[in-house]
Write a protein that holds these residues in place. Structure first.
Motif, PDB file in Angstrom:
ATOM      1  N   ASP A 107       0.853  -1.183   0.000  1.00  0.00           N
ATOM      2  CA  ASP A 107       0.000   0.000   0.000  1.00  0.00           C
ATOM      3  C   ASP A 107       0.892   1.236   0.000  1.00  0.00           C
ATOM      4  O   ASP A 107       1.986   1.223   0.565  1.00  0.00           O
ATOM      5  CB  ASP A 107      -0.869   0.045   1.258  1.00  0.00           C
ATOM      6  CG  ASP A 107      -1.721  -1.193   1.444  1.00  0.00           C
ATOM      7  OD1 ASP A 107      -2.105  -1.810   0.438  1.00  0.00           O
ATOM      8  OD2 ASP A 107      -2.002  -1.547   2.606  1.00  0.00           O
ATOM      9  N   GLY A 160      -0.785  -2.196 -10.287  1.00  0.00           N
ATOM     10  CA  GLY A 160      -1.933  -1.625 -10.981  1.00  0.00           C
ATOM     11  C   GLY A 160      -1.574  -0.247 -11.529  1.00  0.00           C
ATOM     12  O   GLY A 160      -1.490   0.719 -10.767  1.00  0.00           O
ATOM     13  N   ARG A 180      -3.962   2.499 -10.708  1.00  0.00           N
ATOM     14  CA  ARG A 180      -3.848   3.027  -9.343  1.00  0.00           C
ATOM     15  C   ARG A 180      -2.690   4.014  -9.234  1.00  0.00           C
ATOM     16  O   ARG A 180      -2.790   5.021  -8.547  1.00  0.00           O
ATOM     17  CB  ARG A 180      -3.695   1.898  -8.342  1.00  0.00           C
ATOM     18  CG  ARG A 180      -4.949   1.083  -8.209  1.00  0.00           C
ATOM     19  CD  ARG A 180      -4.788   0.001  -7.171  1.00  0.00           C
ATOM     20  NE  ARG A 180      -5.981  -0.813  -7.091  1.00  0.00           N
ATOM     21  CZ  ARG A 180      -7.004  -0.570  -6.286  1.00  0.00           C
ATOM     22  NH1 ARG A 180      -6.985   0.466  -5.492  1.00  0.00           N
ATOM     23  NH2 ARG A 180      -8.046  -1.362  -6.264  1.00  0.00           N
ATOM     24  N   MET A 187      -3.903   7.185 -10.692  1.00  0.00           N
ATOM     25  CA  MET A 187      -4.841   7.868  -9.785  1.00  0.00           C
ATOM     26  C   MET A 187      -4.110   8.727  -8.772  1.00  0.00           C
ATOM     27  O   MET A 187      -4.498   9.868  -8.517  1.00  0.00           O
ATOM     28  CB  MET A 187      -5.696   6.842  -9.030  1.00  0.00           C
ATOM     29  CG  MET A 187      -6.835   6.263  -9.803  1.00  0.00           C
ATOM     30  SD  MET A 187      -7.780   5.096  -8.794  1.00  0.00           S
ATOM     31  CE  MET A 187      -8.509   6.199  -7.592  1.00  0.00           C
ATOM     32  N   LEU A 247      -3.694   3.411  -0.143  1.00  0.00           N
ATOM     33  CA  LEU A 247      -4.259   2.842  -1.361  1.00  0.00           C
ATOM     34  C   LEU A 247      -3.439   1.620  -1.742  1.00  0.00           C
ATOM     35  O   LEU A 247      -2.209   1.694  -1.857  1.00  0.00           O
ATOM     36  CB  LEU A 247      -4.225   3.868  -2.494  1.00  0.00           C
ATOM     37  CG  LEU A 247      -4.804   3.420  -3.831  1.00  0.00           C
ATOM     38  CD1 LEU A 247      -6.302   3.133  -3.689  1.00  0.00           C
ATOM     39  CD2 LEU A 247      -4.579   4.491  -4.885  1.00  0.00           C
ATOM     40  N   GLU A 248      -4.115   0.496  -1.925  1.00  0.00           N
ATOM     41  CA  GLU A 248      -3.419  -0.725  -2.314  1.00  0.00           C
ATOM     42  C   GLU A 248      -2.899  -0.584  -3.740  1.00  0.00           C
ATOM     43  O   GLU A 248      -3.631  -0.212  -4.647  1.00  0.00           O
ATOM     44  CB  GLU A 248      -4.377  -1.915  -2.234  1.00  0.00           C
ATOM     45  CG  GLU A 248      -3.719  -3.224  -2.580  1.00  0.00           C
ATOM     46  CD  GLU A 248      -4.669  -4.401  -2.511  1.00  0.00           C
ATOM     47  OE1 GLU A 248      -4.485  -5.331  -3.305  1.00  0.00           O
ATOM     48  OE2 GLU A 248      -5.598  -4.374  -1.672  1.00  0.00           O
ATOM     49  N   LEU A 249      -1.602  -0.857  -3.918  1.00  0.00           N
ATOM     50  CA  LEU A 249      -0.986  -0.726  -5.232  1.00  0.00           C
ATOM     51  C   LEU A 249      -0.730  -2.057  -5.923  1.00  0.00           C
ATOM     52  O   LEU A 249      -0.921  -2.176  -7.120  1.00  0.00           O
ATOM     53  CB  LEU A 249       0.363   0.002  -5.127  1.00  0.00           C
ATOM     54  CG  LEU A 249       0.354   1.461  -4.771  1.00  0.00           C
ATOM     55  CD1 LEU A 249       1.774   1.993  -4.774  1.00  0.00           C
ATOM     56  CD2 LEU A 249      -0.506   2.247  -5.727  1.00  0.00           C
ATOM     57  N   LEU A 268     -11.176   5.496 -10.464  1.00  0.00           N
ATOM     58  CA  LEU A 268     -10.443   4.694 -11.450  1.00  0.00           C
ATOM     59  C   LEU A 268     -11.232   4.502 -12.742  1.00  0.00           C
ATOM     60  O   LEU A 268     -10.663   4.450 -13.831  1.00  0.00           O
ATOM     61  CB  LEU A 268     -10.095   3.336 -10.836  1.00  0.00           C
ATOM     62  CG  LEU A 268      -9.263   2.382 -11.671  1.00  0.00           C
ATOM     63  CD1 LEU A 268      -7.886   2.966 -11.936  1.00  0.00           C
ATOM     64  CD2 LEU A 268      -9.133   1.051 -10.972  1.00  0.00           C
TER      65      LEU A 268
END
Length: 112
Positions: free
Chosen positions: A44, A84, A87, A90, A53-55, A98
């Motif tokens: 994250d 991702g 992500r 973002m 945010l989980e990456l 997304l």
């Protein structure tokens, strides 16, 4: 043998994110299950507002994967990860949703 490479992997991810975002980015590793890696973890990143945010999922390649590939798993180690890209975009461009990246709206996409 494999866990000793985790600090190196974390440093590589931190350096990649530093170059990508142009700033220091705080990350955390949480335990997670992914086939073919042991240990497995989720990475994250903390955005500028302090939100996590989980990456990506990641881990140290399991010795059986090396064995199946005909490589000596006691001699070699490695890590695997899947990031991702949406992500990352973002966070970098402060995109709130997304789904905006996948709606093919040229007015939105031409901003980047």
């Amino acid at each position: 043998v494999q866990t000793c490479a985790l600090p190196i992997f974390k440093a590589i991810i931190e350096e990649f994110l530093k170059k990508f975002f142009g700033r220091e980015t705080k990350i955390r590793l949480r335990p997670g299950y992914f086939p073919f890696v042991e240990p497995g973890f989720e990475i994250d990143a903390q955005d500028e507002n302090g939100k996590w945010l989980e990456l990506m999922g990641a881990g140290m390649v399991h010795k059986n994967v090396f064995k199946a590939a005909g490589v000596d798993g006691s001699k070699y180690t490695g890590f695997a990860f899947g990031v991702g890209l949406g992500r990352l975009a973002m966070i970098k461009y402060k995109i709130p949703d997304l789904r905006l990246l996948y709606q093919s709206d040229l007015r939105f996409l031409k901003q980047f």
